[in-house]
Write a protein that holds these residues in place. Structure first.
Motif, PDB file in Angstrom:
ATOM      1  N   UNK A 130      32.421  -9.331 -29.433  1.00 39.71           N
ATOM      2  CA  UNK A 130      32.667  -9.427 -30.878  1.00 39.71           C
ATOM      3  C   UNK A 130      32.049  -8.230 -31.597  1.00 39.71           C
ATOM      4  N   UNK A 131      30.848  -7.832 -31.185  1.00 43.04           N
ATOM      5  CA  UNK A 131      30.210  -6.663 -31.796  1.00 43.04           C
ATOM      6  C   UNK A 131      31.005  -5.390 -31.513  1.00 43.04           C
ATOM      7  N   UNK A 132      31.637  -5.306 -30.344  1.00 41.80           N
ATOM      8  CA  UNK A 132      32.483  -4.154 -30.043  1.00 41.80           C
ATOM      9  C   UNK A 132      33.696  -4.137 -30.974  1.00 41.80           C
ATOM     10  N   UNK A 133      34.291  -5.308 -31.214  1.00 42.00           N
ATOM     11  CA  UNK A 133      35.426  -5.397 -32.141  1.00 42.00           C
ATOM     12  C   UNK A 133      34.995  -5.003 -33.552  1.00 42.00           C
ATOM     13  N   UNK A 134      33.790  -5.393 -33.944  1.00 43.87           N
ATOM     14  CA  UNK A 134      33.285  -5.043 -35.269  1.00 43.87           C
ATOM     15  C   UNK A 134      33.021  -3.541 -35.369  1.00 43.87           C
ATOM     16  N   UNK A 135      32.579  -2.932 -34.275  1.00 44.01           N
ATOM     17  CA  UNK A 135      32.366  -1.483 -34.282  1.00 44.01           C
ATOM     18  C   UNK A 135      33.686  -0.753 -34.490  1.00 44.01           C
ATOM     19  N   UNK A 136      34.739  -1.238 -33.837  1.00 45.70           N
ATOM     20  CA  UNK A 136      36.065  -0.643 -34.018  1.00 45.70           C
ATOM     21  C   UNK A 136      36.536  -0.798 -35.463  1.00 45.70           C
ATOM     22  N   UNK A 137      36.288  -1.959 -36.030  1.00 47.83           N
ATOM     23  CA  UNK A 137      36.670  -2.202 -37.427  1.00 47.83           C
ATOM     24  C   UNK A 137      35.949  -1.245 -38.363  1.00 47.83           C
ATOM     25  N   UNK A 138      34.667  -1.020 -38.140  1.00 49.66           N
ATOM     26  CA  UNK A 138      33.905  -0.103 -38.991  1.00 49.66           C
ATOM     27  C   UNK A 138      34.381   1.338 -38.807  1.00 49.66           C
ATOM     28  N   UNK A 139      34.762   1.687 -37.586  1.00 49.02           N
ATOM     29  CA  UNK A 139      35.291   3.030 -37.322  1.00 49.02           C
ATOM     30  C   UNK A 139      36.560   3.264 -38.126  1.00 49.02           C
ATOM     31  N   UNK A 140      37.476   2.303 -38.104  1.00 45.69           N
ATOM     32  CA  UNK A 140      38.727   2.448 -38.848  1.00 45.69           C
ATOM     33  C   UNK A 140      38.444   2.501 -40.349  1.00 45.69           C
ATOM     34  N   UNK A 141      37.504   1.661 -40.831  1.00 44.93           N
ATOM     35  CA  UNK A 141      37.209   1.592 -42.262  1.00 44.93           C
ATOM     36  C   UNK A 141      36.667   2.918 -42.797  1.00 44.93           C
ATOM     37  N   UNK A 226      28.750  -0.641 -25.070  1.00 47.92           N
ATOM     38  CA  UNK A 226      27.954   0.504 -25.521  1.00 47.92           C
ATOM     39  C   UNK A 226      28.837   1.717 -25.779  1.00 47.92           C
ATOM     40  N   UNK A 227      29.779   1.978 -24.871  1.00 61.80           N
ATOM     41  CA  UNK A 227      30.650   3.143 -25.032  1.00 61.80           C
ATOM     42  C   UNK A 227      31.537   3.005 -26.270  1.00 61.80           C
ATOM     43  N   UNK A 228      32.077   1.800 -26.491  1.00 62.96           N
ATOM     44  CA  UNK A 228      32.902   1.575 -27.684  1.00 62.96           C
ATOM     45  C   UNK A 228      32.073   1.780 -28.949  1.00 62.96           C
ATOM     46  N   UNK A 229      30.866   1.221 -28.952  1.00 59.68           N
ATOM     47  CA  UNK A 229      29.993   1.342 -30.123  1.00 59.68           C
ATOM     48  C   UNK A 229      29.549   2.788 -30.336  1.00 59.68           C
ATOM     49  N   UNK A 230      29.155   3.453 -29.248  1.00 61.04           N
ATOM     50  CA  UNK A 230      28.707   4.843 -29.359  1.00 61.04           C
ATOM     51  C   UNK A 230      29.839   5.747 -29.837  1.00 61.04           C
ATOM     52  N   UNK A 231      31.039   5.553 -29.285  1.00 62.93           N
ATOM     53  CA  UNK A 231      32.188   6.356 -29.704  1.00 62.93           C
ATOM     54  C   UNK A 231      32.495   6.126 -31.181  1.00 62.93           C
ATOM     55  N   UNK A 232      32.480   4.855 -31.599  1.00 62.61           N
ATOM     56  CA  UNK A 232      32.796   4.527 -32.990  1.00 62.61           C
ATOM     57  C   UNK A 232      31.807   5.182 -33.944  1.00 62.61           C
ATOM     58  N   UNK A 233      30.524   5.089 -33.623  1.00 67.73           N
ATOM     59  CA  UNK A 233      29.523   5.626 -34.543  1.00 67.73           C
ATOM     60  C   UNK A 233      29.421   7.148 -34.453  1.00 67.73           C
ATOM     61  N   UNK A 234      29.760   7.717 -33.322  1.00 66.89           N
ATOM     62  CA  UNK A 234      29.815   9.176 -33.243  1.00 66.89           C
ATOM     63  C   UNK A 234      30.928   9.706 -34.141  1.00 66.89           C
ATOM     64  N   UNK A 235      32.092   9.057 -34.096  1.00 62.49           N
ATOM     65  CA  UNK A 235      33.198   9.459 -34.964  1.00 62.49           C
ATOM     66  C   UNK A 235      32.855   9.203 -36.429  1.00 62.49           C
ATOM     67  N   UNK A 236      32.173   8.091 -36.694  1.00 59.99           N
ATOM     68  CA  UNK A 236      31.771   7.790 -38.072  1.00 59.99           C
ATOM     69  C   UNK A 236      30.811   8.861 -38.591  1.00 59.99           C
ATOM     70  N   UNK A 237      29.852   9.238 -37.747  1.00 61.31           N
ATOM     71  CA  UNK A 237      28.864  10.248 -38.151  1.00 61.31           C
ATOM     72  C   UNK A 237      29.547  11.581 -38.437  1.00 61.31           C
TER      73      UNK A 237
END
Length: 333
Positions: A130-141, A226-237
């Motif tokens: 679920x946290x991975x899905x939320x990371x993807x949602x934040x990346x898109x947002x 971890x990879x999904x979350x790291x990728x999402x936040x790297x792109x966000x940053x």
């Protein structure tokens, strides 16, 4: 008994639980009860707020609902049995019928032990998916704000939630499916709740397939999340640092606020998990301390998560306050 040469049938396990000093049981019971009620109150408030306020029926809040359900699953699987242990730490009750023997409140049948272990492990996997899905949602947002509603359609949100739960049930279903045919020669589970490892330690025979599968599954899920979350936040940053506009400071602050709650929840869960791993690297650590650390990931995040999202999300906080204001007059009338 923890080891025996005799095969047990039927199997009734006994949870070792905490070593409670005389007179401390009621206090520990009260503390854990407050935590358990707080978990239900906080996550229940999130569920009610999103269900009754149409303005919150958006992807981010739908995923929050799923996280709240996962938290309730984990806490409800573990806390009631520990509460009984604290309340009746040194008591026993006799089973009705001829030849009955006293059964401790620490006793748990094989089927209930598997059910509790299944719920605990499902919580451990589902909270990560679920946290991975939320990371993807934040990346898109943050990275695709103009296409957010085009990408995060109700159907896609449904499939994100579905796969978060389905993958957890499949992974853990296979794990406990490997228990089929297992014979047990012991009854004492040296823990405060039932787990795959705790149950299989009492097996009469080695269980290498289950052990290898458990390790591979744990590594696969944790690494993937971890990879999904790291990728999402790297792109966000990168998106935030490269975004200009009339007020870049305000833009970056808004992006940080959008992601801070999810990142804090993710770090909190993983921190509690790391504490468990580290505690088992110190054999000299008191058993009660190890057991306390082992339940942190299942009693602390579920209690803190609603506070984190409530404090960061003004919309959710306002919706909960509106619900409380609606209930208050009815109580006085």
């Amino acid at each position: 008994m923890s080891n025996s040469s005799a095969v047990l049938d039927p199997v009734v396990f006994e949870l070792e639980g905490f070593m409670v000093a005389p007179g401390y049981g009621p206090l520990l019971f009260l503390l854990l009860l407050c935590n358990f009620l707080f978990v239900w109150a906080g996550n229940g408030a999130v569920l009610v707020a999103v269900a009754t306020d149409r303005r919150l029926r958006r992807p981010m809040f739908v995923l929050m609902v799923n996280l709240a359900l996962v938290d309730l699953l984990g806490a409800t699987a573990v806390c009631p049995h520990i509460l009984m242990h604290f309340l009746y730490a040194d008591r026993s009750v006799a089973v009705q019928g001829p030849g009955s023997q006293p059964i401790s409140y620490r006793s748990i049948s094989h089927s209930l032990a598997l059910l509790q272990a299944f719920a605990v492990h499902t919580y451990g996997v589902a909270v990560q998916t679920v946290l991975a899905a939320m990371a993807y949602d934040r990346y898109v947002a943050v990275c695709e704000p103009l296409l957010y509603h085009t990408i995060m359609t109700p159907l896609r949100v449904f499939w994100l939630c579905f796969w978060s739960w389905f993958s957890a049930f499949v992974f853990i279903g296979i794990l406990f499916g490997l228990h089929s045919g297992t014979r047990f020669c012991g009854t004492l589970i040296q823990h405060v709740y039932c787990s795959n490892r705790g149950i299989l330690q009492l097996s009469c025979d080695p269980t290498p397939i289950n052990n290898y599968y458990g390790l591979v599954m744990t590594y696969t899920v944790s690494t993937s999340v971890f990879l999904v979350t790291a990728f999402s936040y790297a792109r966000i940053l990168l998106a935030v640092l490269g975004r200009g506009g009339l007020d870049p400071v305000q833009t970056r602050s808004k992006a940080l606020q959008t992601c801070s709650s999810h990142l804090l929840v993710y770090v909190l869960y993983n921190l509690a998990s790391v504490i468990i791993v580290i505690s088992y690297r110190f054999p000299a650590l008191a058993p009660n301390i190890k057991k306390l650390f082992s339940i942190l990931f299942i009693i602390v995040p579920p209690a803190v998560n609603p506070l984190v999202y409530g404090l960061v999300s003004r919309e959710l906080r306002s919706a909960i306050c509106r619900q409380l204001n609606r209930v208050a007059p009815k109580r006085h009338s």
